[in-house]
Design an enzyme around this catalytic site. Structure first.
Site, short mmCIF file in Angstrom:
data_model
loop_
_atom_site.label_atom_id
_atom_site.label_comp_id
_atom_site.label_asym_id
_atom_site.label_seq_id
_atom_site.Cartn_x
_atom_site.Cartn_y
_atom_site.Cartn_z
CB CYS A 175 -42.67 -38.79 15.74
SG CYS A 175 -43.24 -40.19 16.70
CG HIS B 142 -45.35 -37.75 13.03
ND1 HIS B 142 -45.03 -38.98 12.49
CD2 HIS B 142 -45.72 -37.98 14.32
CE1 HIS B 142 -45.21 -39.90 13.41
NE2 HIS B 142 -45.62 -39.33 14.52
CG ASN C 91 -47.03 -42.55 15.16
OD1 ASN C 91 -45.95 -42.44 14.56
ND2 ASN C 91 -47.29 -41.89 16.28
C1 LIG Z 1 -54.65 -41.93 22.03
C2 LIG Z 1 -55.95 -41.23 21.68
C3 LIG Z 1 -56.44 -41.70 20.32
C4 LIG Z 1 -57.00 -41.60 22.72
O1 LIG Z 1 -58.22 -40.93 22.45
P1 LIG Z 1 -59.01 -40.18 23.64
O2 LIG Z 1 -60.25 -39.68 23.06
O3 LIG Z 1 -58.04 -39.21 24.26
O4 LIG Z 1 -59.31 -41.40 24.58
P2 LIG Z 1 -59.00 -41.55 26.13
O5 LIG Z 1 -57.53 -41.84 26.31
O6 LIG Z 1 -59.61 -40.41 26.86
O7 LIG Z 1 -59.81 -42.83 26.42
C5 LIG Z 1 -61.20 -42.79 26.38
C6 LIG Z 1 -61.69 -44.18 26.64
O8 LIG Z 1 -61.34 -45.01 25.51
C7 LIG Z 1 -60.66 -46.16 25.99
N1 LIG Z 1 -59.73 -46.62 24.98
C8 LIG Z 1 -58.42 -46.31 24.84
N2 LIG Z 1 -57.89 -46.97 23.79
C9 LIG Z 1 -58.92 -47.70 23.27
C10 LIG Z 1 -59.00 -48.56 22.18
N3 LIG Z 1 -57.95 -48.85 21.40
N4 LIG Z 1 -60.20 -49.11 21.90
C11 LIG Z 1 -61.29 -48.86 22.64
N5 LIG Z 1 -61.25 -48.05 23.71
C12 LIG Z 1 -60.08 -47.46 24.00
C13 LIG Z 1 -59.97 -45.72 27.25
O9 LIG Z 1 -59.68 -46.86 28.05
C14 LIG Z 1 -61.02 -44.84 27.86
O10 LIG Z 1 -61.98 -45.64 28.48
P3 LIG Z 1 -62.62 -45.19 29.88
O11 LIG Z 1 -63.32 -43.91 29.58
O12 LIG Z 1 -63.52 -46.33 30.19
O13 LIG Z 1 -61.46 -45.04 30.81
C15 LIG Z 1 -55.78 -39.69 21.68
O14 LIG Z 1 -55.54 -39.22 22.99
C16 LIG Z 1 -54.67 -39.24 20.80
O15 LIG Z 1 -54.79 -39.29 19.60
N6 LIG Z 1 -53.54 -38.75 21.37
C17 LIG Z 1 -52.38 -38.42 20.61
C18 LIG Z 1 -51.52 -39.66 20.52
C19 LIG Z 1 -50.45 -39.57 19.50
O16 LIG Z 1 -50.68 -39.18 18.40
N7 LIG Z 1 -49.25 -39.99 19.90
C20 LIG Z 1 -48.12 -40.09 19.10
C21 LIG Z 1 -47.50 -38.77 18.94
S1 LIG Z 1 -46.03 -38.93 18.04
#
Ligand SMILES: CC(C)(COP(=O)(O)OP(=O)(O)OC[C@H]1O[C@@H](n2cnc3c(N)ncnc32)[C@H](O)[C@@H]1OP(=O)(O)O)[C@@H](O)C(=O)NCCC(=O)NCCS
Length: 312
Positions: free
Chosen positions: A113, A239, A269
């Site tokens: 990215c 980004h 993204n």
């Molecule tokens: C990916 C992201 C949105 C997840 O949010 P989070 O608050 O960290 O969520 P978690 O991964 O802790 O998951 C929390 C719960 O939501 C669930 N969950 C994950 N994706 C889900 C979705 N699409 N819909 C519903 N629930 C979801 C998980 O399974 C988890 O459930 P559990 O508690 O029963 O295990 C967040 O971590 C993030 O934005 N990270 C950066 C990612 C990014 O930008 N990457 C690209 C960089 S270039």
């Protein structure tokens, strides 16, 4: 010291729009969950388009708006981690489609990215002794081809698209840049090419922590190099991975409302394509005006990051 002077931009998106609601029929998710965690409502996925189609669309627009032809381009780079082929590069295929001259420097680069800014820096350096004074840099991704559509942790986050910029070296102008990389294969990994279908794996929390750290650090470094404060800038284009990452950093830096641009609600993204696509939207809307101080930061798999502060 010289800097790239961006003459024009372009963008191209696949036709098909995929909503959170549509994804919620395939995996256990909802518009409310995805939008509140990421700021994303929709994204575009390729159905009939190839990555090359998107790159050609964005590049043609940028060249036309710059008033330039194929014969004016000396460097052609495509930033991508999801090319149509491992070889030939998308840049070489683009060369053929656009009819760029045979002595044009053409290759793909992969800094995930952060790829567009790595591409700008590389093309700017290559322009020093390129056969012609203009560079074409395209960020182009078909991430839908490497998504596991049964994994709700990743399939809701990404989209396909391409953005392009045409620039020349401005010997008078100054820009500031920062680059970094961490040699990390655990936080984000895309398998392949190989016998197994390539898919994205990601530790979302680790990537979130990494992103807010390096985006804030990069912005502080660039502001220090320029000798100005955050609110002296005209626009910050990060980004477009996640609205929460951008809001977190904007708040930490005390940025005024609206300084950090966001458009991930419509595109998700799009990795290397997100910064040039955003610049193109802003330029076409008339928001970006000549002389504005624009700061951009990319971050992603690798883990890589890159920032640039330049004059539009
Ligand atoms: C990916 C992201 C949105 C997840 O949010 P989070 O608050 O960290 O969520 P978690 O991964 O802790 O998951 C929390 C719960 O939501 C669930 N969950 C994950 N994706 C889900 C979705 N699409 N819909 C519903 N629930 C979801 C998980 O399974 C988890 O459930 P559990 O508690 O029963 O295990 C967040 O971590 C993030 O934005 N990270 C950066 C990612 C990014 O930008 N990457 C690209 C960089 S270039």
């Amino acid at each position: 010291m010289s800097a790239p002077k961006i003459l024009a931009t372009g963008r191209c998106l696949p036709e098909r729009v995929v909503t959170n609601e549509e994804l919620s029929r395939q995996v256990d998710t909802s518009d409310e969950w995805v939008f509140s965690r990421t700021g994303i409502h929709n994204r575009h996925f390729c159905t009939k388009e190839s990555g090359l189609d998107l790159a050609v669309g964005a590049a043609r627009q940028a060249l036309e708006r710059a008033g330039l032809g194929a014969e004016d381009v000396g460097v052609c780079l495509v930033a991508t981690f999801s090319p149509d082929f491992a070889s030939p590069s998308t840049a070489c295929l683009l060369q053929k489609e656009l009819g760029l001259k045979e002595d044009t420097v053409c290759f793909d680069l992969n800094a995930a990215c952060a790829g567009f800014l790595y591409g700008m820096k590389t093309a700017h350096a290559l322009l020093a002794d390129a056969p012609r004074p203009h560079a074409l840099v395209v960020g182009c991704e078909v991430i839908s081809r490497v998504l596991d559509m049964t994994d709700r942790n990743t399939c809701v986050l990404f989209g396909d698209g391409a953005g392009a910029a045409v620039f020349r070296r401005d010997e008078e102008a100054v820009w500031h840049t920062v680059f970094g990389s961490r040699g990390d294969a655990e936080s984000i990994m895309v398998e392949g090419p190989g016998p197994v279908r390539s898919t994205v794996h990601m530790d979302g929390k680790a990537v979130f922590r990494f992103a807010v750290e390096v985006v804030e650090k990069s912005i502080r470094q660039l502001l220090e190099a320029e000798g100005c404060g955050i609110n002296d800038l005209d626009l910050v284009v990060c980004h477009q991975a996640n609205a929460r990452i951008i809001d977190f950093v904007a708040k930490k830096l005390g940025a005024r409302e609206g300084l950090f641009y966001k458009n991930m609600d419509r595109y998700g993204n799009t990795s290397a394509a997100s910064i040039p696509m955003a610049l193109d939207e802003l330029s076409q809307a008339g928001t970006l005006k000549p002389g504005m101080r624009v700061l951009t930061v990319g971050f992603g798999g690798g883990l890589t990051w890159a920032g640039a502060l330049l004059k539009w």
